[in-house]
Design an enzyme around this catalytic site. Structure first.
Site, short mmCIF file in Angstrom:
data_model
loop_
_atom_site.label_atom_id
_atom_site.label_comp_id
_atom_site.label_asym_id
_atom_site.label_seq_id
_atom_site.Cartn_x
_atom_site.Cartn_y
_atom_site.Cartn_z
NE ARG A 75 71.04 21.43 -35.98
CZ ARG A 75 71.12 20.44 -35.07
NH1 ARG A 75 70.88 19.20 -35.43
NH2 ARG A 75 71.45 20.70 -33.82
CB ILE A 102 74.42 20.58 -31.12
CG1 ILE A 102 74.89 19.16 -30.76
CG2 ILE A 102 75.55 21.59 -30.93
CD1 ILE A 102 75.24 18.97 -29.29
CG ASN A 115 73.35 20.38 -21.08
OD1 ASN A 115 72.18 20.05 -21.18
ND2 ASN A 115 74.35 19.54 -21.36
CB THR A 116 71.77 18.68 -16.22
OG1 THR A 116 72.19 17.56 -15.44
CG2 THR A 116 70.46 18.37 -16.92
CG HIS A 117 76.70 15.35 -20.14
ND1 HIS A 117 76.15 15.06 -21.38
CD2 HIS A 117 77.74 14.48 -19.97
CE1 HIS A 117 76.82 14.05 -21.92
NE2 HIS A 117 77.78 13.68 -21.10
CG ASP A 149 81.54 25.51 -25.23
OD1 ASP A 149 82.70 25.50 -24.81
OD2 ASP A 149 80.94 24.48 -25.66
CB ALA A 150 80.08 26.73 -30.30
CG ASP A 153 77.58 17.31 -23.76
OD1 ASP A 153 77.43 16.19 -24.29
OD2 ASP A 153 76.64 18.09 -23.51
C1 GRF Z 1 69.08 13.55 -18.26
O1 GRF Z 1 69.89 12.54 -17.65
C2 GRF Z 1 69.94 14.49 -19.03
O2 GRF Z 1 71.20 14.74 -18.45
C3 GRF Z 1 70.14 13.71 -20.31
O3 GRF Z 1 68.88 13.15 -20.58
C4 GRF Z 1 68.20 12.96 -19.34
C5 GRF Z 1 66.89 13.69 -19.44
O4 GRF Z 1 66.07 13.23 -18.44
N1 GRF Z 1 70.57 14.56 -21.39
P1 GRF Z 1 64.65 13.98 -18.18
O5 GRF Z 1 64.02 14.22 -19.55
O6 GRF Z 1 64.94 15.25 -17.46
O7 GRF Z 1 63.88 13.01 -17.33
#
Ligand code: GRF
Length: 210
Positions: A75, A102, A115-117, A149-150, A153
């Site tokens: 990795r 990761i 990041n978006t979660h 961060d490491a 999420d």
């Molecule tokens: C998003 O909901 C993101 O938060 C999650 O996977 C999805 C990705 O969607 N990790 P896309 O590839 O942007 O359509």
């Protein structure tokens, strides 16, 4: 964790990382078409080939790169190779938008990453957030934009928005409703980080000039 472009003058340079359909990437591509957005997507990277996210970048005429974990003995070697691919584009900010690996310390030590979660962290971290929220039976979930961060999420939260769970929701219907909010929130926050910069103190992220 490096902090961001505090006083950007020209458009901030974004590298976006994807692993799948790339609809969050598409939202950023559409927003970046307006010079007032203040950021340009200079490259799109992925951990795998043949995904719609890469096709979206190619249709937009944006350079792409792929760095597969399986091509490396460890990795750490993957992390180092990925950091090198990203560095070639000299980003001010890396955006993980549905990137399903990761990131290691070489990437995280070299660039700020946002990041978006699809959950309200710290609830439901990891790769199955929507499924886990449904299984738990929460009535409200949502999405979180955070610095990476490491951990998994665990980075400082920048913005969150709630999404109600509806009777009869399954993982797909709930995830799609979350993604509608996610795409808007990610564009708003990435744009503000690019135009206004940000500062981090402990677990608090402040947008705007230092
Ligand atoms: C998003 O909901 C993101 O938060 C999650 O996977 C999805 C990705 O969607 N990790 P896309 O590839 O942007 O359509």
């Amino acid at each position: 964790m490096p902090s961001g472009p505090h006083h950007p003058t020209e458009a901030a340079r974004l590298v976006v990382l994807v692993s799948g359909s790339g609809t969050n990437l598409q939202a950023l591509l559409d927003a970046a078409a307006a010079p007032s957005f203040g950021a340009a997507i200079v490259a799109v990277g992925a951990d795998r080939d043949g995904i719609e996210g890469l096709a979206r970048a190619e249709r937009a005429g944006i350079p792409v790169f792929v760095e597969r974990v399986g091509d490396h003995a460890t990795r750490d070697e993957w992390d180092e190779a990925l950091a090198g691919k990203i560095a070639a584009y000299k980003p001010d900010l890396v955006v993980s938008a549905g990137f399903m690996k990761i990131l290691g310390r070489r990437v995280l030590g070299s660039f700020p990453v946002v990041n978006t979660h699809p959950a309200l962290l710290p609830s439901f971290p990891g790769a199955h957030a929507v499924r886990d929220a449904l299984a738990y039976g929460v009535r409200v979930t949502g999405c979180t934009v955070h610095l990476v961060d490491a951990g998994v999420d665990t980075g400082p939260v920048i913005a969150q928005e709630a999404v109600a769970v509806r009777d009869g929701d399954d993982e797909d219907t709930l995830h799609e409703r979350i993604k509608t909010v996610e795409r808007r929130l990610l564009v708003e926050i990435v744009g503000r980080m690019a135009r206004e910069g940000w500062t981090v103190s402990g677990r608090r992220v402040r947008l705007g000039r230092a």
